[in-house]
Scaffold this motif. Structure first.
Motif, PDB file in Angstrom:
ATOM      1  N   ASN A  47       0.783  -1.301  -0.068  1.00 14.01           N
ATOM      2  CA  ASN A  47       0.157   0.098   0.091  1.00 14.01           C
ATOM      3  C   ASN A  47       0.867   1.221  -0.037  1.00 14.01           C
ATOM      4  N   ARG A  48       2.029   0.970  -0.464  1.00 17.26           N
ATOM      5  CA  ARG A  48       3.010   2.332  -0.690  1.00 17.26           C
ATOM      6  C   ARG A  48       3.545   3.015   0.478  1.00 17.26           C
ATOM      7  N   MET A  49       3.147   2.160   1.815  1.00 16.81           N
ATOM      8  CA  MET A  49       3.612   2.690   2.971  1.00 16.81           C
ATOM      9  C   MET A  49       5.215   2.962   2.969  1.00 16.81           C
ATOM     10  N   HIS A  50       5.953   1.989   2.195  1.00 19.04           N
ATOM     11  CA  HIS A  50       7.315   2.284   2.122  1.00 19.04           C
ATOM     12  C   HIS A  50       7.998   3.712   1.738  1.00 19.04           C
ATOM     13  N   GLU A  51       7.002   4.305   1.121  1.00 18.84           N
ATOM     14  CA  GLU A  51       7.358   5.887   0.608  1.00 18.84           C
ATOM     15  C   GLU A  51       7.505   6.598   1.738  1.00 18.84           C
ATOM     16  N   GLU A  52       7.000   6.352   2.871  1.00 18.74           N
ATOM     17  CA  GLU A  52       7.097   7.317   4.169  1.00 18.74           C
ATOM     18  C   GLU A  52       8.492   7.154   4.645  1.00 18.74           C
ATOM     19  N   ILE A  53       9.466   5.951   4.183  1.00 18.22           N
ATOM     20  CA  ILE A  53      10.476   5.772   4.866  1.00 18.22           C
ATOM     21  C   ILE A  53      11.704   6.379   3.951  1.00 18.22           C
ATOM     22  N   PRO A  54      12.645   7.348   4.670  1.00 18.74           N
ATOM     23  CA  PRO A  54      13.355   7.911   3.776  1.00 18.74           C
ATOM     24  C   PRO A  54      14.603   7.069   3.313  1.00 18.74           C
ATOM     25  N   GLY A  55      14.687   7.019   1.885  1.00 16.50           N
ATOM     26  CA  GLY A  55      15.730   6.211   1.328  1.00 16.50           C
ATOM     27  C   GLY A  55      15.534   4.684   0.749  1.00 16.50           C
ATOM     28  N   ALA A  56      13.892   4.547   1.133  1.00 11.93           N
ATOM     29  CA  ALA A  56      13.354   3.313   0.679  1.00 11.93           C
ATOM     30  C   ALA A  56      12.637   3.503  -0.622  1.00 11.93           C
ATOM     31  N   ARG A  57      12.813   2.406  -1.712  1.00  8.46           N
ATOM     32  CA  ARG A  57      12.201   2.499  -3.035  1.00  8.46           C
ATOM     33  C   ARG A  57      11.798   1.388  -3.399  1.00  8.46           C
ATOM     34  N   ALA A  58      10.938   1.279  -4.132  1.00 10.08           N
ATOM     35  CA  ALA A  58      10.353  -0.345  -4.826  1.00 10.08           C
ATOM     36  C   ALA A  58      10.261  -0.041  -6.293  1.00 10.08           C
ATOM     37  N   GLU A  59      10.323  -1.152  -6.981  1.00  7.76           N
ATOM     38  CA  GLU A  59      10.424  -1.390  -8.302  1.00  7.76           C
ATOM     39  C   GLU A  59       9.528  -2.566  -8.756  1.00  7.76           C
ATOM     40  N   GLY A  60       8.756  -2.529  -9.783  1.00 10.14           N
ATOM     41  CA  GLY A  60       7.898  -3.752 -10.162  1.00 10.14           C
ATOM     42  C   GLY A  60       6.486  -3.205 -10.419  1.00 10.14           C
ATOM     43  N   GLN A  61       5.774  -4.134 -10.571  1.00  9.94           N
ATOM     44  CA  GLN A  61       4.224  -3.812 -10.649  1.00  9.94           C
ATOM     45  C   GLN A  61       3.410  -4.420  -9.685  1.00  9.94           C
ATOM     46  N   ILE A  62       2.532  -3.612  -9.042  1.00 10.52           N
ATOM     47  CA  ILE A  62       1.581  -4.382  -8.136  1.00 10.52           C
ATOM     48  C   ILE A  62       0.275  -3.983  -8.707  1.00 10.52           C
ATOM     49  N   LEU A  63      -0.749  -5.028  -9.195  1.00  6.83           N
ATOM     50  CA  LEU A  63      -1.880  -4.771  -9.841  1.00  6.83           C
ATOM     51  C   LEU A  63      -3.008  -4.971  -8.909  1.00  6.83           C
ATOM     52  N   LEU A  64      -3.847  -4.210  -8.962  1.00  4.24           N
ATOM     53  CA  LEU A  64      -5.081  -4.384  -8.037  1.00  4.24           C
ATOM     54  C   LEU A  64      -6.366  -4.232  -8.973  1.00  4.24           C
ATOM     55  N   ASP A  65      -6.760  -5.044  -9.422  1.00  3.08           N
ATOM     56  CA  ASP A  65      -7.960  -4.840 -10.509  1.00  3.08           C
ATOM     57  C   ASP A  65      -7.566  -4.220 -11.620  1.00  3.08           C
ATOM     58  N   ASP A  66      -6.289  -4.789 -11.995  1.00  2.00           N
ATOM     59  CA  ASP A  66      -5.724  -4.404 -13.506  1.00  2.00           C
ATOM     60  C   ASP A  66      -5.133  -3.029 -13.392  1.00  2.00           C
ATOM     61  N   THR A  67      -5.235  -2.404 -12.217  1.00  6.27           N
ATOM     62  CA  THR A  67      -4.617  -0.905 -12.273  1.00  6.27           C
ATOM     63  C   THR A  67      -3.106  -1.173 -11.437  1.00  6.27           C
ATOM     64  N   ASP A  68      -2.163  -0.588 -12.092  1.00  6.26           N
ATOM     65  CA  ASP A  68      -0.572  -0.642 -11.197  1.00  6.26           C
ATOM     66  C   ASP A  68      -0.856   0.427 -10.115  1.00  6.26           C
TER      67      ASP A  68
END
Ligand code: ADP
Ligand code: ADP
Length: 233
Positions: A47-68
């Motif tokens: 749920n993109r909570m990692h974006e609240e942590i400085p220095g954290a990043r993610a790559e890839g796809q996470i689809l919920l009902d065909d929406t990334d």
């Protein structure tokens, strides 16, 4: 919800290494593995909570009902509404009453008046808490027992009608009786939601999960039906 080749990093630490996993609706998926293997990190990516942590990043796809959920133009607020999170330590809003804890997210969605009362009651019933709190809705949420506080947090999460409910070791701060109540509740909740639960506890996975995924050093090493994993060949 479909995770496709997700990598996550904290600075130079490669915490999630190309993980792909499918979380099915109306099922409970448990994620299990030793401390530091990346369970909480993957949960935060969902749920993109990692974006609240400085220095954290993610790559890839996470689809919920065909929406990334990482796609261009997808806003984080709508992702967090669709993918709710319950934390290890019960964390009701400390200054708010039981009612207001559940109402907070609904207020932001513009729910008012009679509708609000109905939605709060429905959520508290959904969390198996209504009968215990209906006569003291105005008292502080933090006045409840630990197990009740956790179910209050679950009521707050389901109030906004998410599609997916994430739980990060939701019982590890609870006593055995409160744990069983939350586990029963997880069984009920899967009728309506996709549930992803991180746990340290194999027995808990065996009790609540339809499928169990094992993690080791940022890799997912196995994902299978729980009954196949825990039955003796
Ligand atoms: P758990 O095993 O239950 O995830 P930890 O004790 O490993 O708990 O971590 C507790 C918190 O500390 C988590 O929010 C985690 O993100 C954070 N954390 C873990 N490792 C580090 C680290 N190397 N640097 C900063 N924060 C960390
Ligand atoms: P788990 O939940 O399985 O215990 P985590 O997802 O917390 O594992 O941690 C995965 C890896 O990422 C570990 O190496 C941990 O030290 C690191 N890590 C976790 N949180 C942080 C953070 N906030 N800052 C830096 N490193 C972190």
């Amino acid at each position: 919800m479909s995770v496709r080749d997700v990598n996550a990093y904290y600075g130079d630490t490669h915490a999630i290494k190309g993980v792909s996993i499918e979380y099915k609706a109306n099922e409970v998926t448990a994620m299990i593995g030793p401390s530091g293997c990346g369970k909480s990190t993957l949960l935060r990516c969902l749920n993109r909570m990692h974006e609240e942590i400085p220095g954290a990043r993610a790559e890839g796809q996470i689809l919920l009902d065909d929406t990334d959920i990482y796609g261009p133009g997808v806003d984080v607020v709508s992702v967090r509404r669709a993918v709710g999170m319950v934390f290890q330590k019960p964390n009701p809003f400390p200054t708010m009453s039981i009612f207001d804890n559940v109402a907070a997210g609904l207020k932001l969605n513009g729910v008012k008046g009679v509708d609000m009362k109905e939605r709060v009651e429905k959520s508290l019933r959904g969390a198996g808490l209504w009968d215990e709190v209906k006569d003291r809705l105005s008292s502080p949420g933090i006045g409840l027992s630990g197990g009740q506080q956790q179910r209050l947090c679950i009521a707050r999460t389901i109030a906004v009608e998410p599609r997916v409910v994430l739980m990060d070791e939701p019982c590890s701060a609870l006593d055995p009786i409160a744990t069983l109540k939350v586990e029963d509740l997880i069984h009920d909740l899967k009728q309506e939601y996709t549930i992803v639960i991180v746990t340290h506890n194999m027995q808990q996975a065996a009790r609540v999960a339809d499928t169990t995924a094992f993690f080791l050093l940022g890799d997912m090493v196995e994902h299978a039906k729980t009954e196949d994993i825990f039955s003796n060949p």
